[in-house]
Every structure is written in structure tokens, then in C-alpha cells.
Design a protein around this motif. Structure first.
Motif, PDB file in Angstrom:
ATOM      1  N   VAL A 150       0.179   5.736  -1.115  1.00  0.00           N
ATOM      2  CA  VAL A 150      -0.930   6.668  -1.317  1.00  0.00           C
ATOM      3  C   VAL A 150      -1.515   6.567  -2.724  1.00  0.00           C
ATOM      4  O   VAL A 150      -2.713   6.362  -2.900  1.00  0.00           O
ATOM      5  CB  VAL A 150      -0.500   8.123  -1.007  1.00  0.00           C
ATOM      6  CG1 VAL A 150      -1.633   9.098  -1.331  1.00  0.00           C
ATOM      7  CG2 VAL A 150      -0.103   8.254   0.451  1.00  0.00           C
ATOM      8  N   ALA A 196      -4.027   6.146   6.797  1.00  0.00           N
ATOM      9  CA  ALA A 196      -5.066   5.805   5.829  1.00  0.00           C
ATOM     10  C   ALA A 196      -5.313   4.306   5.738  1.00  0.00           C
ATOM     11  O   ALA A 196      -6.280   3.886   5.133  1.00  0.00           O
ATOM     12  CB  ALA A 196      -4.688   6.346   4.448  1.00  0.00           C
ATOM     13  N   CYS A 197      -4.453   3.485   6.337  1.00  0.00           N
ATOM     14  CA  CYS A 197      -4.591   2.042   6.232  1.00  0.00           C
ATOM     15  C   CYS A 197      -5.362   1.478   7.419  1.00  0.00           C
ATOM     16  O   CYS A 197      -4.985   1.705   8.557  1.00  0.00           O
ATOM     17  CB  CYS A 197      -3.220   1.371   6.186  1.00  0.00           C
ATOM     18  SG  CYS A 197      -2.240   1.892   4.788  1.00  0.00           S
ATOM     19  N   CYS A 214       1.777   5.488   3.705  1.00  0.00           N
ATOM     20  CA  CYS A 214       0.341   5.782   3.655  1.00  0.00           C
ATOM     21  C   CYS A 214      -0.194   6.150   5.029  1.00  0.00           C
ATOM     22  O   CYS A 214      -1.308   6.626   5.157  1.00  0.00           O
ATOM     23  CB  CYS A 214      -0.423   4.654   2.987  1.00  0.00           C
ATOM     24  SG  CYS A 214      -1.401   3.581   3.990  1.00  0.00           S
ATOM     25  N   SER A 273      -4.428   4.590  -1.046  1.00  0.00           N
ATOM     26  CA  SER A 273      -5.497   5.282  -0.328  1.00  0.00           C
ATOM     27  C   SER A 273      -6.115   6.391  -1.182  1.00  0.00           C
ATOM     28  O   SER A 273      -7.267   6.760  -1.006  1.00  0.00           O
ATOM     29  CB  SER A 273      -4.973   5.831   0.999  1.00  0.00           C
ATOM     30  OG  SER A 273      -3.799   6.595   0.789  1.00  0.00           O
ATOM     31  N   VAL A 296       0.834  -1.204   0.000  1.00  0.00           N
ATOM     32  CA  VAL A 296       0.000   0.000   0.000  1.00  0.00           C
ATOM     33  C   VAL A 296       0.868   1.254   0.000  1.00  0.00           C
ATOM     34  O   VAL A 296       1.775   1.383   0.824  1.00  0.00           O
ATOM     35  CB  VAL A 296      -0.909   0.040   1.255  1.00  0.00           C
ATOM     36  CG1 VAL A 296      -1.793   1.281   1.237  1.00  0.00           C
ATOM     37  CG2 VAL A 296      -1.754  -1.213   1.366  1.00  0.00           C
ATOM     38  N   LEU A 349      -7.553   1.291  -2.159  1.00  0.00           N
ATOM     39  CA  LEU A 349      -7.403   0.457  -0.969  1.00  0.00           C
ATOM     40  C   LEU A 349      -8.782   0.187  -0.377  1.00  0.00           C
ATOM     41  O   LEU A 349      -9.551   1.112  -0.142  1.00  0.00           O
ATOM     42  CB  LEU A 349      -6.534   1.200   0.053  1.00  0.00           C
ATOM     43  CG  LEU A 349      -6.345   0.509   1.400  1.00  0.00           C
ATOM     44  CD1 LEU A 349      -5.583  -0.789   1.247  1.00  0.00           C
ATOM     45  CD2 LEU A 349      -5.629   1.447   2.357  1.00  0.00           C
ATOM     46  N   THR A 384       3.077  -1.099   4.171  1.00  0.00           N
ATOM     47  CA  THR A 384       2.773   0.279   3.815  1.00  0.00           C
ATOM     48  C   THR A 384       4.053   0.996   3.403  1.00  0.00           C
ATOM     49  O   THR A 384       5.139   0.654   3.855  1.00  0.00           O
ATOM     50  CB  THR A 384       2.101   1.030   4.980  1.00  0.00           C
ATOM     51  OG1 THR A 384       2.960   0.978   6.122  1.00  0.00           O
ATOM     52  CG2 THR A 384       0.751   0.412   5.332  1.00  0.00           C
TER      53      THR A 384
END
Length: 140
Positions: free
Chosen positions: A15, A91-92, A88, A43, A13, A72, A85
Motif C-alpha cells: 500500500v 488495488a492492484c 495491497c 497504491s 507492491v 502504482l 503483492t
């Protein structure tokens, strides 16, 4: 007769899902030889994969030109064994029992292919390390 171990599932993940996570997913897909389920997402996904990232990967024989950034989802995190990540932050979504890793890597956004090469090489090194941790030999 033993039951084969289930295939581990890894989600990368970042952004925009246009650079680092795309490279990581491509390396893991390439090196795992079908022994790992690989996903990537962002995200706030970009419209397309960074052209310098596509060019840097093509230089080493991995074509990601057909990939598109994906959003995501909670489901993609929930169905992954390892979530990695790459900048990010909050946002996760976080679920108990999942393994989370944060890879600090420079963002290739707005960079030329010369600047992307060292990021690509760092991503490959980390993916090879991940495969070793998962007990899966890298394909040649």
C-alpha cells in the motif's frame, strides 16, 4: 550463437511502498546482480520510506535511504513478468498472462527496528526463493 534469455521483470507492491516492497526490491536488486529488472510501488505511497526499515536494511549492508515511495501505475504492472503483492488487495490491476504472487508479511509501519528485523529476514528468504524459481543464482 544463442540469444540470451530476456531479463525477467519483477514488481513489488504494497500500500505505502515504504517498507516491505522497498525491502524486497532492495534484496532482489542486491542478490540478482543486474539479472532482473526490479520495481516497487504502492497504491497509496507514503511520503518517505519507513526509517526503521532503512535502519534494518543498513544493518546488513544495504542502503535504501535514497529510495522514495512510488505510485502504482497500470504501466508498471503491465511491463512486469511477476507482480508480488504484500497486502495491497484489490488495488492492484490484474492483466492476463502475468504471474501474481501474494506474500503475507507483517506490516513494519509504526514498528521499531527490533520488530522490523524478522520481517526483513522473511523478505530476504522469499526473495532468495523467487530467484531460485527464476533460475537465477543469488549473488554473494
Amino acid at each position: 550463437m544463442s540469444t540470451p534469455a530476456p531479463r525477467p521483470s519483477v514488481l513489488f507492491v504494497c500500500v505505502h511502498n515504504a517498507g516491505r516492497s522497498q525491502m524486497a526490491a532492495a534484496f532482489l536488486t542486491h542478490l540478482a546482480g543486474g539479472r532482473v529488472t526490479v520495481r516497487s510501488a504502492g497504491s497509496a505511497p507514503a511520503d518517505s520510506v519507513n526509517p526503521a526499515v532503512v535502519a534494518a536494511m543498513k544493518e546488513i549492508g544495504i542502503d535504501i535511504s535514497a529510495q522514495t515511495p512510488k505510485i502504482l501505475t497500470t504501466e508498471s504492472v503491465h511491463s512486469s513478468d511477476v507482480v508480488i503483492t504484500m497486502g495491497c488487495g484489490d488495488a492492484c490491476p490484474v492483466f492476463p498472462g502475468k504471474r501474481y504472487l501474494d506474500w503475507q508479511l507483517d506490516d513494519p509501519a509504526g514498528q521499531g527496528v527490533e520488530a522490523v528485523r524478522p520481517i526483513r529476514d522473511a523478505v530476504e528468504e522469499r526473495v532468495r526463493g523467487l530467484l531460485a524459481e527464476l533460475g537465477i543464482p543469488a549473488a554473494s
